[in-house]
Design a protein around this motif. Sequence first.
Motif, PDB file in Angstrom:
ATOM      1  N   MET A   1       3.085  11.730  -9.649  1.00 51.72           N
ATOM      2  CA  MET A   1       3.316  11.650 -11.085  1.00 51.72           C
ATOM      3  C   MET A   1       4.526  12.466 -11.518  1.00 51.72           C
ATOM      4  O   MET A   1       5.244  12.076 -12.449  1.00 51.72           O
ATOM      5  CB  MET A   1       2.083  12.119 -11.853  1.00 51.72           C
ATOM      6  CG  MET A   1       0.988  11.076 -11.973  1.00 51.72           C
ATOM      7  SD  MET A   1       1.506   9.532 -12.801  1.00 51.72           S
ATOM      8  CE  MET A   1       1.958  10.118 -14.440  1.00 51.72           C
ATOM      9  N   ASP A   2       4.781  13.606 -10.847  1.00 53.24           N
ATOM     10  CA  ASP A   2       5.918  14.429 -11.274  1.00 53.24           C
ATOM     11  C   ASP A   2       7.269  13.811 -10.897  1.00 53.24           C
ATOM     12  O   ASP A   2       8.318  14.336 -11.270  1.00 53.24           O
ATOM     13  CB  ASP A   2       5.798  15.857 -10.744  1.00 53.24           C
ATOM     14  CG  ASP A   2       5.776  15.942  -9.218  1.00 53.24           C
ATOM     15  OD1 ASP A   2       5.977  14.910  -8.544  1.00 53.24           O
ATOM     16  OD2 ASP A   2       5.559  17.047  -8.689  1.00 53.24           O
ATOM     17  N   GLU A   3       7.236  12.695 -10.175  1.00 60.18           N
ATOM     18  CA  GLU A   3       8.468  11.964  -9.855  1.00 60.18           C
ATOM     19  C   GLU A   3       8.768  10.891 -10.901  1.00 60.18           C
ATOM     20  O   GLU A   3       9.843  10.290 -10.882  1.00 60.18           O
ATOM     21  CB  GLU A   3       8.352  11.300  -8.482  1.00 60.18           C
ATOM     22  CG  GLU A   3       8.157  12.251  -7.326  1.00 60.18           C
ATOM     23  CD  GLU A   3       7.999  11.512  -6.011  1.00 60.18           C
ATOM     24  OE1 GLU A   3       8.996  11.441  -5.272  1.00 60.18           O
ATOM     25  OE2 GLU A   3       6.890  11.009  -5.727  1.00 60.18           O
ATOM     26  N   LEU A   4       7.806  10.642 -11.787  1.00 66.06           N
ATOM     27  CA  LEU A   4       7.968   9.602 -12.794  1.00 66.06           C
ATOM     28  C   LEU A   4       8.454  10.193 -14.111  1.00 66.06           C
ATOM     29  O   LEU A   4       8.150  11.335 -14.441  1.00 66.06           O
ATOM     30  CB  LEU A   4       6.642   8.878 -13.035  1.00 66.06           C
ATOM     31  CG  LEU A   4       5.926   8.270 -11.828  1.00 66.06           C
ATOM     32  CD1 LEU A   4       4.704   7.488 -12.288  1.00 66.06           C
ATOM     33  CD2 LEU A   4       6.862   7.388 -11.017  1.00 66.06           C
ATOM     34  N   GLU A   5       9.188   9.405 -14.863  1.00 67.17           N
ATOM     35  CA  GLU A   5       9.603   9.793 -16.207  1.00 67.17           C
ATOM     36  C   GLU A   5       8.840   8.950 -17.214  1.00 67.17           C
ATOM     37  O   GLU A   5       8.954   7.716 -17.228  1.00 67.17           O
ATOM     38  CB  GLU A   5      11.106   9.584 -16.403  1.00 67.17           C
ATOM     39  CG  GLU A   5      11.566   9.962 -17.806  1.00 67.17           C
ATOM     40  CD  GLU A   5      13.039   9.690 -18.041  1.00 67.17           C
ATOM     41  OE1 GLU A   5      13.470   9.885 -19.199  1.00 67.17           O
ATOM     42  OE2 GLU A   5      13.731   9.275 -17.097  1.00 67.17           O
ATOM     43  N   SER A   6       8.049   9.599 -18.038  1.00 71.17           N
ATOM     44  CA  SER A   6       7.277   8.879 -19.054  1.00 71.17           C
ATOM     45  C   SER A   6       8.182   8.514 -20.223  1.00 71.17           C
ATOM     46  O   SER A   6       8.974   9.337 -20.697  1.00 71.17           O
ATOM     47  CB  SER A   6       6.118   9.742 -19.559  1.00 71.17           C
ATOM     48  OG  SER A   6       5.482   9.126 -20.666  1.00 71.17           O
ATOM     49  N   ILE A   7       8.061   7.272 -20.684  1.00 69.05           N
ATOM     50  CA  ILE A   7       8.780   6.878 -21.901  1.00 69.05           C
ATOM     51  C   ILE A   7       7.787   6.533 -23.013  1.00 69.05           C
ATOM     52  O   ILE A   7       8.143   5.885 -23.993  1.00 69.05           O
ATOM     53  CB  ILE A   7       9.761   5.719 -21.640  1.00 69.05           C
ATOM     54  CG1 ILE A   7       9.057   4.491 -21.095  1.00 69.05           C
ATOM     55  CG2 ILE A   7      10.876   6.147 -20.717  1.00 69.05           C
ATOM     56  CD1 ILE A   7       9.962   3.267 -21.076  1.00 69.05           C
ATOM     57  N   GLY A   8       6.541   6.982 -22.841  1.00 70.29           N
ATOM     58  CA  GLY A   8       5.567   6.859 -23.908  1.00 70.29           C
ATOM     59  C   GLY A   8       4.639   5.667 -23.788  1.00 70.29           C
ATOM     60  O   GLY A   8       4.563   5.009 -22.745  1.00 70.29           O
TER      61      GLY A   8
END
Length: 210
Positions: free
Chosen positions: A95-102
């Motif tokens: 998960m810390d490799e992903l960028e959340s865009i909402g």
Amino acid sequence: MTKEFFDIFDADMNHMGVAERNEVHQKGYWHKAFHCWFYQIENGVLNVLFQKRQHDKDTHPNLLDITAAGHLTAGERPHEGIREVEEELGIQVQMDELESIGVISASYTGDTFIDNEFCYTYFYHYKEHMEKIIPDPVEVAGIYRIPFHQMEGLYNGSLKSINISGFEYKNNQLTSLRTDVELKDFVPHPSNYYKVIFDKLSKINKVLST
């Protein structure tokens, strides 16, 4: 086949209970989903990876779609949806490799279903060769790489079709292919959904060009 149950919500994301997958899509209950878009940067070109959905999927068979995505089952939290990446693509991502865009609210009405989703949406910079992805043949028919500028052309109407490269299962073997696709060959996510996705990709592309 094991039945799937989803938490269901009203349009304001107030929890209403739990319902079985078919009922959710028949009655148009709002439910939650995990979406993960993979992008690659190669020789200064921004590429987006699309999965091709299998022919027997109950929604949008044979169409090109989000790299990895799936519904959140009853009781699952958004970050648990990352299981979809390994299940569909055969690779592990944290998960810390992903960028959340909402969270994007997306609504689509098909011939036989109503799909109202709260989409927990993420981007992932995939730095390996595309051929390292081994898609689950039950879920995914293949993987294609598409330059972002060509996607823009399709969606703004300046291009009617594009020629894309990737691989698909043929006779149970992954086979490299090139094929022509049009806008009708993509899952018809609503315009508000694609606007968020394209805005994010445009920002990534702008950084590459500076």
